[in-house]
Design a protein around this motif. Structure first.
Motif, PDB file in Angstrom:
ATOM      1  N   LYS A 125       0.838  -1.205   0.000  1.00 30.61           N
ATOM      2  CA  LYS A 125       0.000   0.000   0.000  1.00 30.61           C
ATOM      3  C   LYS A 125       0.877   1.262   0.000  1.00 30.61           C
ATOM      4  N   ALA A 126       1.936   1.269   0.803  1.00 34.73           N
ATOM      5  CA  ALA A 126       2.835   2.426   0.865  1.00 34.73           C
ATOM      6  C   ALA A 126       3.520   2.642  -0.479  1.00 34.73           C
ATOM      7  N   ASN A 127       3.955   1.566  -1.115  1.00 31.29           N
ATOM      8  CA  ASN A 127       4.605   1.693  -2.421  1.00 31.29           C
ATOM      9  C   ASN A 127       3.626   2.167  -3.476  1.00 31.29           C
ATOM     10  N   ALA A 128       2.408   1.684  -3.440  1.00 29.10           N
ATOM     11  CA  ALA A 128       1.402   2.119  -4.412  1.00 29.10           C
ATOM     12  C   ALA A 128       1.116   3.604  -4.227  1.00 29.10           C
ATOM     13  N   TYR A 129       1.086   4.061  -2.981  1.00 26.11           N
ATOM     14  CA  TYR A 129       0.840   5.478  -2.726  1.00 26.11           C
ATOM     15  C   TYR A 129       1.982   6.331  -3.282  1.00 26.11           C
ATOM     16  N   ALA A 130       3.203   5.875  -3.074  1.00 23.81           N
ATOM     17  CA  ALA A 130       4.365   6.647  -3.532  1.00 23.81           C
ATOM     18  C   ALA A 130       4.438   6.717  -5.053  1.00 23.81           C
ATOM     19  N   LEU A 131       3.887   5.714  -5.734  1.00 19.40           N
ATOM     20  CA  LEU A 131       3.979   5.675  -7.188  1.00 19.40           C
ATOM     21  C   LEU A 131       2.829   6.396  -7.884  1.00 19.40           C
ATOM     22  N   ARG A 132       1.828   6.836  -7.142  1.00 19.38           N
ATOM     23  CA  ARG A 132       0.712   7.489  -7.817  1.00 19.38           C
ATOM     24  C   ARG A 132       1.082   8.907  -8.263  1.00 19.38           C
ATOM     25  N   GLU A 133       0.268   9.425  -9.150  1.00 16.90           N
ATOM     26  CA  GLU A 133       0.515  10.740  -9.765  1.00 16.90           C
ATOM     27  C   GLU A 133       0.487  11.849  -8.710  1.00 16.90           C
ATOM     28  N   PRO A 134       1.492  12.749  -8.707  1.00 17.89           N
ATOM     29  CA  PRO A 134       1.503  13.848  -7.735  1.00 17.89           C
ATOM     30  C   PRO A 134       0.311  14.784  -7.931  1.00 17.89           C
ATOM     31  N   VAL A 135      -0.196  15.316  -6.826  1.00 18.56           N
ATOM     32  CA  VAL A 135      -1.306  16.261  -6.852  1.00 18.56           C
ATOM     33  C   VAL A 135      -0.738  17.664  -7.044  1.00 18.56           C
ATOM     34  N   ALA A 195      -0.533  20.999   6.174  1.00 16.03           N
ATOM     35  CA  ALA A 195      -1.454  19.853   6.164  1.00 16.03           C
ATOM     36  C   ALA A 195      -0.831  18.639   5.479  1.00 16.03           C
ATOM     37  N   TYR A 196       0.283  18.831   4.783  1.00 10.79           N
ATOM     38  CA  TYR A 196       0.944  17.755   4.041  1.00 10.79           C
ATOM     39  C   TYR A 196       2.238  17.322   4.720  1.00 10.79           C
ATOM     40  N   ASP A 197       2.207  17.234   6.050  1.00  6.63           N
ATOM     41  CA  ASP A 197       3.411  16.890   6.828  1.00  6.63           C
ATOM     42  C   ASP A 197       3.563  15.401   7.103  1.00  6.63           C
ATOM     43  N   GLY A 198       2.666  14.586   6.547  1.00  8.79           N
ATOM     44  CA  GLY A 198       2.746  13.143   6.749  1.00  8.79           C
ATOM     45  C   GLY A 198       1.876  12.631   7.866  1.00  8.79           C
ATOM     46  N   SER A 199       1.219  13.512   8.606  1.00  8.48           N
ATOM     47  CA  SER A 199       0.355  13.055   9.691  1.00  8.48           C
ATOM     48  C   SER A 199      -0.901  12.357   9.157  1.00  8.48           C
ATOM     49  N   ASP A 200      -1.342  12.694   7.946  1.00  4.67           N
ATOM     50  CA  ASP A 200      -2.464  12.026   7.295  1.00  4.67           C
ATOM     51  C   ASP A 200      -1.898  11.139   6.188  1.00  4.67           C
ATOM     52  N   PRO A 201      -1.931   9.802   6.367  1.00  2.00           N
ATOM     53  CA  PRO A 201      -1.319   8.915   5.379  1.00  2.00           C
ATOM     54  C   PRO A 201      -2.010   8.934   4.013  1.00  2.00           C
ATOM     55  N   GLU A 202      -3.196   9.510   3.933  1.00  2.00           N
ATOM     56  CA  GLU A 202      -3.912   9.588   2.658  1.00  2.00           C
ATOM     57  C   GLU A 202      -3.464  10.783   1.813  1.00  2.00           C
ATOM     58  N   LYS A 203      -2.766  11.730   2.413  1.00  2.00           N
ATOM     59  CA  LYS A 203      -2.304  12.917   1.687  1.00  2.00           C
ATOM     60  C   LYS A 203      -0.853  12.732   1.272  1.00  2.00           C
ATOM     61  N   ARG A 256       9.326  26.845  -3.626  1.00  2.00           N
ATOM     62  CA  ARG A 256       8.855  25.834  -4.570  1.00  2.00           C
ATOM     63  C   ARG A 256       8.492  24.576  -3.786  1.00  2.00           C
ATOM     64  N   ILE A 257       7.275  24.065  -4.010  1.00  2.00           N
ATOM     65  CA  ILE A 257       6.773  22.918  -3.253  1.00  2.00           C
ATOM     66  C   ILE A 257       7.016  21.644  -4.059  1.00  2.00           C
ATOM     67  N   TYR A 258       7.600  20.640  -3.405  1.00  2.00           N
ATOM     68  CA  TYR A 258       7.910  19.360  -4.045  1.00  2.00           C
ATOM     69  C   TYR A 258       7.175  18.235  -3.332  1.00  2.00           C
ATOM     70  N   ASP A 259       6.759  17.215  -4.114  1.00  2.00           N
ATOM     71  CA  ASP A 259       6.133  16.021  -3.567  1.00  2.00           C
ATOM     72  C   ASP A 259       7.248  15.033  -3.235  1.00  2.00           C
ATOM     73  N   VAL A 260       7.491  14.814  -1.939  1.00  2.00           N
ATOM     74  CA  VAL A 260       8.554  13.919  -1.487  1.00  2.00           C
ATOM     75  C   VAL A 260       7.990  12.594  -0.980  1.00  2.00           C
ATOM     76  N   SER A 261       6.780  12.256  -1.422  1.00  2.00           N
ATOM     77  CA  SER A 261       6.113  11.038  -0.960  1.00  2.00           C
ATOM     78  C   SER A 261       6.934   9.787  -1.240  1.00  2.00           C
ATOM     79  N   ARG A 262       7.662   9.761  -2.321  1.00  2.00           N
ATOM     80  CA  ARG A 262       8.433   8.570  -2.658  1.00  2.00           C
ATOM     81  C   ARG A 262       9.594   8.342  -1.700  1.00  2.00           C
ATOM     82  N   SER A 263       9.928   9.337  -0.881  1.00  2.00           N
ATOM     83  CA  SER A 263      10.967   9.194   0.144  1.00  2.00           C
ATOM     84  C   SER A 263      10.357   9.303   1.540  1.00  2.00           C
ATOM     85  N   ARG A 264       9.211   8.675   1.695  1.00  2.00           N
ATOM     86  CA  ARG A 264       8.484   8.718   2.971  1.00  2.00           C
ATOM     87  C   ARG A 264       9.351   8.230   4.129  1.00  2.00           C
ATOM     88  N   MET A 265      10.268   7.302   3.854  1.00  2.00           N
ATOM     89  CA  MET A 265      11.123   6.787   4.924  1.00  2.00           C
ATOM     90  C   MET A 265      12.037   7.875   5.503  1.00  2.00           C
TER      91      MET A 265
END
Length: 199
Positions: free
Chosen positions: A51-61, A74-82, A91-100
């Motif tokens: 599930k975590a890998n699928a989330y990291a691979l989805r299209e950035p919002v 609101a995008y600090d990782g406290s909500d795993p759905e965001k 400049r805002i970057y999506d760092v979801s793929r480096s959640r670790m």
């Protein structure tokens, strides 16, 4: 005592080993079993990893160009759905793929949901440095920040821009007279870029 003697005699007769050798081998087998079992992921853990890998691979919002710092938090990782977001120089970057690294419990988790420009330039984990304000940084610190920005531009997708971040976009390459901040101060004071004058 008779039972003990019978069991020890049975071990020697049945296995051909002394009782000490038999129990040593039995203990080693238990240790090997635990090690081998620890190499594999349990079914429940596998679902969480998948599930975590699928989330990291989805299209950035894409958030757009008018994101406030409060909205970014609101995008600090406290909500795993965001998605997991952080900003450098506005400049805002999506760092979801480096959640670790940037997610809860990660070594850089305090940078998530923030503009961490000053902290990255100073290589600081001090909460007071978690700001996009880069005024007063030395040339070497601005170079460090520029290196971080290049790394983020290579690795992550830009998904937005903080409101008012243009004033923090200090030119980090030296101008002809070596003054890096003069042009940024003029933009901040007058709202326009000063064109070079011909001499």
């Amino acid at each position: 005592m008779g039972l003990y003697t019978t069991v020890m005699g049975g071990i020697t007769e049945y296995t051909g080993l002394s009782p000490a050798a038999f129990f040593t081998i039995l203990a080693m087998m238990a240790v090997v079993y635990k090690l081998v079992c620890g190499m594999f992921v349990a079914a429940g853990d596998y679902v969480a990893v998948k599930k975590a890998n699928a989330y990291a691979l989805r299209e950035p919002v894409q958030l757009g160009e008018n994101v406030t710092e409060e909205q970014l938090r609101a995008y600090d990782g406290s909500d795993p759905e965001k998605p997991l977001l952080m900003a450098i120089k506005g400049r805002i970057y999506d760092v979801s793929r480096s959640r670790m690294f940037y997610g809860p419990g990660g070594p850089y988790a305090l940078f998530a949901g923030r503009d961490a420009s000053r902290a990255l330039a100073l290589m600081s984990f001090d909460p007071k440095d978690l700001t996009g304000n880069i005024e007063g940084l030395s040339a070497s610190e601005l170079d460090v920040l520029q290196d971080w920005e290049y790394k983020f531009m290579e690795k992550y997708v830009k998904v937005g821009q903080l409101v008012g971040a243009e004033r923090n976009q200090i030119e980090t390459e030296p101008t002809e007279n070596g003054d890096k901040i003069q042009e940024a101060k003029h933009i901040e004071e007058n709202g326009t870029q000063q064109l070079p004058t011909s001499e």
